[in-house]
Write a protein that holds these residues in place. Structure first.
Motif, PDB file in Angstrom:
ATOM      1  N   ARG A  51      10.094   1.250  -6.553  1.00 10.26           N
ATOM      2  CA  ARG A  51       9.508   0.284  -7.494  1.00 10.26           C
ATOM      3  C   ARG A  51      10.026  -1.132  -7.235  1.00 10.26           C
ATOM      4  N   SER A  52      11.320  -1.255  -6.956  1.00  8.65           N
ATOM      5  CA  SER A  52      11.872  -2.587  -6.718  1.00  8.65           C
ATOM      6  C   SER A  52      11.280  -3.205  -5.454  1.00  8.65           C
ATOM      7  N   ILE A  53      11.106  -2.391  -4.418  1.00  2.61           N
ATOM      8  CA  ILE A  53      10.507  -2.935  -3.186  1.00  2.61           C
ATOM      9  C   ILE A  53       9.072  -3.348  -3.471  1.00  2.61           C
ATOM     10  N   HIS A  54       8.354  -2.551  -4.253  1.00  2.00           N
ATOM     11  CA  HIS A  54       6.964  -2.889  -4.583  1.00  2.00           C
ATOM     12  C   HIS A  54       6.916  -4.250  -5.298  1.00  2.00           C
ATOM     13  N   SER A  55       7.811  -4.463  -6.244  1.00  4.37           N
ATOM     14  CA  SER A  55       7.806  -5.717  -6.997  1.00  4.37           C
ATOM     15  C   SER A  55       8.265  -6.901  -6.149  1.00  4.37           C
ATOM     16  N   TRP A  56       9.357  -6.720  -5.425  1.00  2.00           N
ATOM     17  CA  TRP A  56       9.853  -7.814  -4.583  1.00  2.00           C
ATOM     18  C   TRP A  56       8.860  -8.159  -3.488  1.00  2.00           C
ATOM     19  N   SER A  57       8.304  -7.125  -2.876  1.00  2.00           N
ATOM     20  CA  SER A  57       7.375  -7.342  -1.766  1.00  2.00           C
ATOM     21  C   SER A  57       6.117  -8.054  -2.262  1.00  2.00           C
ATOM     22  N   GLU A 104       7.320   4.603 -20.419  1.00  2.00           N
ATOM     23  CA  GLU A 104       8.210   5.751 -20.231  1.00  2.00           C
ATOM     24  C   GLU A 104       8.146   6.272 -18.797  1.00  2.00           C
ATOM     25  N   SER A 105       6.937   6.243 -18.207  1.00  2.00           N
ATOM     26  CA  SER A 105       6.829   6.767 -16.839  1.00  2.00           C
ATOM     27  C   SER A 105       7.532   5.834 -15.844  1.00  2.00           C
ATOM     28  N   VAL A 106       7.485   4.516 -16.084  1.00  2.00           N
ATOM     29  CA  VAL A 106       8.201   3.606 -15.179  1.00  2.00           C
ATOM     30  C   VAL A 106       9.709   3.782 -15.372  1.00  2.00           C
ATOM     31  N   VAL A 150       0.844  -1.200   0.000  1.00  2.00           N
ATOM     32  CA  VAL A 150       0.000   0.000   0.000  1.00  2.00           C
ATOM     33  C   VAL A 150       0.879   1.250   0.000  1.00  2.00           C
ATOM     34  N   ALA A 151       1.878   1.249   0.888  1.00  2.00           N
ATOM     35  CA  ALA A 151       2.726   2.438   1.012  1.00  2.00           C
ATOM     36  C   ALA A 151       3.505   2.696  -0.285  1.00  2.00           C
ATOM     37  N   THR A 152       4.190   1.666  -0.806  1.00  2.00           N
ATOM     38  CA  THR A 152       4.993   1.878  -2.022  1.00  2.00           C
ATOM     39  C   THR A 152       4.084   2.116  -3.226  1.00  2.00           C
ATOM     40  N   GLY A 153       2.932   1.454  -3.232  1.00  2.00           N
ATOM     41  CA  GLY A 153       1.979   1.635  -4.337  1.00  2.00           C
ATOM     42  C   GLY A 153       1.497   3.070  -4.418  1.00  2.00           C
ATOM     43  N   ILE A 154       1.183   3.652  -3.267  1.00  2.00           N
ATOM     44  CA  ILE A 154       0.737   5.059  -3.248  1.00  2.00           C
ATOM     45  C   ILE A 154       1.845   5.949  -3.803  1.00  2.00           C
ATOM     46  N   LEU A 155       3.087   5.673  -3.395  1.00  2.00           N
ATOM     47  CA  LEU A 155       4.211   6.486  -3.904  1.00  2.00           C
ATOM     48  C   LEU A 155       4.330   6.354  -5.420  1.00  2.00           C
ATOM     49  N   LEU A 156       4.152   5.147  -5.941  1.00  2.00           N
ATOM     50  CA  LEU A 156       4.292   4.950  -7.394  1.00  2.00           C
ATOM     51  C   LEU A 156       3.230   5.702  -8.185  1.00  2.00           C
ATOM     52  N   THR A 157       2.018   5.833  -7.607  1.00  2.00           N
ATOM     53  CA  THR A 157       0.956   6.532  -8.349  1.00  2.00           C
ATOM     54  C   THR A 157       1.328   8.003  -8.618  1.00  2.00           C
ATOM     55  N   LEU A 158       2.259   8.547  -7.837  1.00  2.00           N
ATOM     56  CA  LEU A 158       2.599   9.959  -8.009  1.00  2.00           C
ATOM     57  C   LEU A 158       3.312  10.221  -9.338  1.00  2.00           C
ATOM     58  N   TYR A 159       3.973   9.195  -9.897  1.00  2.00           N
ATOM     59  CA  TYR A 159       4.685   9.402 -11.162  1.00  2.00           C
ATOM     60  C   TYR A 159       4.162   8.541 -12.307  1.00  2.00           C
ATOM     61  N   TYR A 160       3.476   7.445 -11.977  1.00  2.00           N
ATOM     62  CA  TYR A 160       3.071   6.501 -13.028  1.00  2.00           C
ATOM     63  C   TYR A 160       1.941   7.089 -13.868  1.00  2.00           C
ATOM     64  N   ARG A 161       1.980   6.841 -15.214  1.00  2.00           N
ATOM     65  CA  ARG A 161       0.921   7.332 -16.088  1.00  2.00           C
ATOM     66  C   ARG A 161       0.326   6.164 -16.870  1.00  2.00           C
TER      67      ARG A 161
END
Lengths: 362, 154
Positions: free
Chosen positions: A86-92, A70-72, A51-62
């Motif tokens: 992003r790596s923590i989001h994927s690994w987690s 390109e946004s990733v 949840v925490a890392t996902g929220i952070l990713l939404t700030l830049y992801y399009r």
């Protein structure tokens, strides 16, 4: 000091006694299978990280076909610590599925699903389905070659369902093909629909666990017949052990993200062939590998339709286990269902290994 | 205890209550349907018009193509595959695998058409010869005009 004052301030306004009483009274049974009690909490901890890392990713992801990749890439290369988030989001995400599987099968093999905990099992299985869908929808979002074909195959498999298949496939894809529209749709599913469902069902699941307490395996219950089982207080003894596990996991995640940042790969191209050695995320590999072995036609039926129906039936069977296993409901040992459980685990492990070890053709 | 006959007045009241309950219940039902129906309809993606182009001129000249090679091209909204056999013959198919719709590729060393997703193999007539594909690849018509290659629906 401040803590005491805040508690006193709250206590003056809200009666905290029931909460204190509940936490003070909650105990965890101590026996040789106590270790399995940690995996549910571990899954919950990893979900919190998602949840925490996902929220952070939404700030830049399009979320569109033109901008997703390109946004990733921007997150991975330009944003400070973007690679880490992003790596923590994927690994987690991967660790979470693993912990959830261990949790699920340990609950299965200790027959914790038996009466009166049928609903806890059913809500848990629903959560498992939601988490797999989280994984599937999140996998597409970077819009790279692997995720493009994984989504194409995955949604096509959903399309194999008799009667509703085609509608289901169009609903998932947001059209007839996997395109930028699918990215937008999966994004909505991944960050709004699934989190809402997950929150509702997880709340119910946790409520049931608190209400009913921890299940003790029947064998241990029988061995202690008449004698009370040794317990430890949840607060602080068990919670501190939980925290220790979470802390180690956090370290592991940081190490994995730093030493092996999640790759981005090539941008998806609907007009390029599927690359050699393509395979889905590890938790879908056993199904993927099975589909390779099913022949095109089995009697009058198409092979993949039977495969898809078989897996759905397997899932349904697992969901309904507490209602099918009549013996464990009355506290008797149930060797048949134990063997079924071990069989399912063996099948998943063997076919997953085959997916990685069987020689890939090129 | 002697059974009491329901008085006609009570029956009328009961009937009135049932009617009110039915009206309330059905109007709640209609309210529910009128909310859910548009949501469900909204979720179904609209049908997009298929590109109407009947034929596609490929972006490569005939002379550019090596024997024993294959290339993917765009045909309407889907990929197609053009194969030049070692004998120099041109063939074109839809590049969509008939198993689970992955995009196939030409394998020079084995001279066949291969899908990497589930290891499906087709021969150079597009016929499915091994692995899970249930049907042959859809053939496309080829028309060579001078150095230009034009592909049409088969």
């Amino acid at each position: 000091m401040t803590g005491v004052r805040i508690t006193a301030w709250l206590e003056e306004r809200i009666d905290l006694w029931p909460l204190r009483h509940f936490i003070g009274k909650k105990v965890i049974p101590v026996h040789r299978h106590t270790v399995w009690y940690y995996f549910g909490g571990m899954t919950l901890f990893l979900f919190a990280i998602q949840v925490a890392t996902g929220i952070l990713l939404t700030l830049y992801y399009r979320p569109s076909g033109e901008e997703a990749y390109e946004s990733v890439q921007f997150i991975m290369t330009d944003v400070q610590f973007g690679w880490l988030v992003r790596s923590i989001h994927s690994w987690s995400a991967n660790l979470m599925v693993l912990m959830l599987m261990i949790h699920m099968f340990s609950v299965y093999l200790t027959q914790a699903y038996r009466k009166p905990r049928e609903l806890t099992w059913v809500t848990g299985m629903l959560l498992f389905g939601i988490v797999l869908f989280f994984g599937f929808s999140g996998y597409l979002l970077p819009w790279n070659v692997l995720s493009y074909f994984a989504t194409k195959v995955g949604t096509e498999i959903a399309g194999q369902f008799p009667l509703v298949g085609h509608t289901l496939m169009r609903l998932l894809r947001g059209g007839d093909e996997v395109t930028g529209a699918t990215v937008s749709r999966f994004y909505g599913i991944h960050i709004a629909i699934l989190p809402a469902l997950m929150t509702a069902i997880l709340t119910l699941h946790l409520f049931l666990v608190q209400k009913q307490g921890m299940s003790v395996p029947p064998a241990i219950e029988q061995a202690h017949r008449g004698q009370p089982l040794k317990t430890m207080p949840f607060f602080p003894n068990f919670l501190l052990r939980d925290l220790f596990g979470w802390f180690v996991t956090l370290g592991l995640l940081a190490a994995l993200a730093a030493l092996s940042p999640w790759e981005l790969g090539q941008k998806a191209d609907p007009f390029a062939p599927a690359p050699a050695g393509i395979r889905p995320e590890w938790y879908f590999v056993f199904m993927f590998q099975s589909l390779k072995y099913i022949p095109a036609k089995i009697g009058p039926f198409e092979g993949e339709v039977l495969g898809v129906l078989g897996f759905s039936l397997g899932g349904l069977l697992l969901l309904l286990i507490p209602f099918l296993d009549k013996k464990s409901a009355v506290g008797e040992p149930s060797p048949l269902f134990r063997s079924i459980g071990i069989g399912i685990i063996a099948y998943i492990v063997i076919f997953t290994l085959l997916g990685y070890l069987a020689p890939s053709v090129k | 205890m002697p059974e009491q006959q329901p008085e006609p007045q009570d029956e009328q009241v009961d009937h009135g209550r049932r009617t009110v309950n039915w009206l309330l219940g059905s109007s709640l039902g209609i309210l529910f349907v009128s909310i859910v129906y548009p949501i469900l309809k909204y979720l179904v993606p609209p049908k997009l018009a298929e590109p109407t182009t009947f034929s596609v001129t490929l972006p490569w000249k005939l002379a550019e193509l090596k024997a024993n090679s294959g290339r993917i091209f765009r045909f309407r909204s889907l990929p197609g595959i053009l194969v030049k056999t070692s004998a120099g013959e041109l063939r074109a198919f839809s590049a969509v695998c008939t198993h689970l719709q992955c995009t196939v590729q030409y394998r020079e060393e084995r001279q066949d058409i291969w899908c990497a997703c589930h290891n499906g193999v087709y021969d150079l007539n597009g016929k499915n010869i091994s692995g899970p594909p249930p049907r042959p690849l859809e053939p496309l018509k080829l028309n060579v005009r001078g150095d230009q290659i034009i592909v049409m629906k088969g």
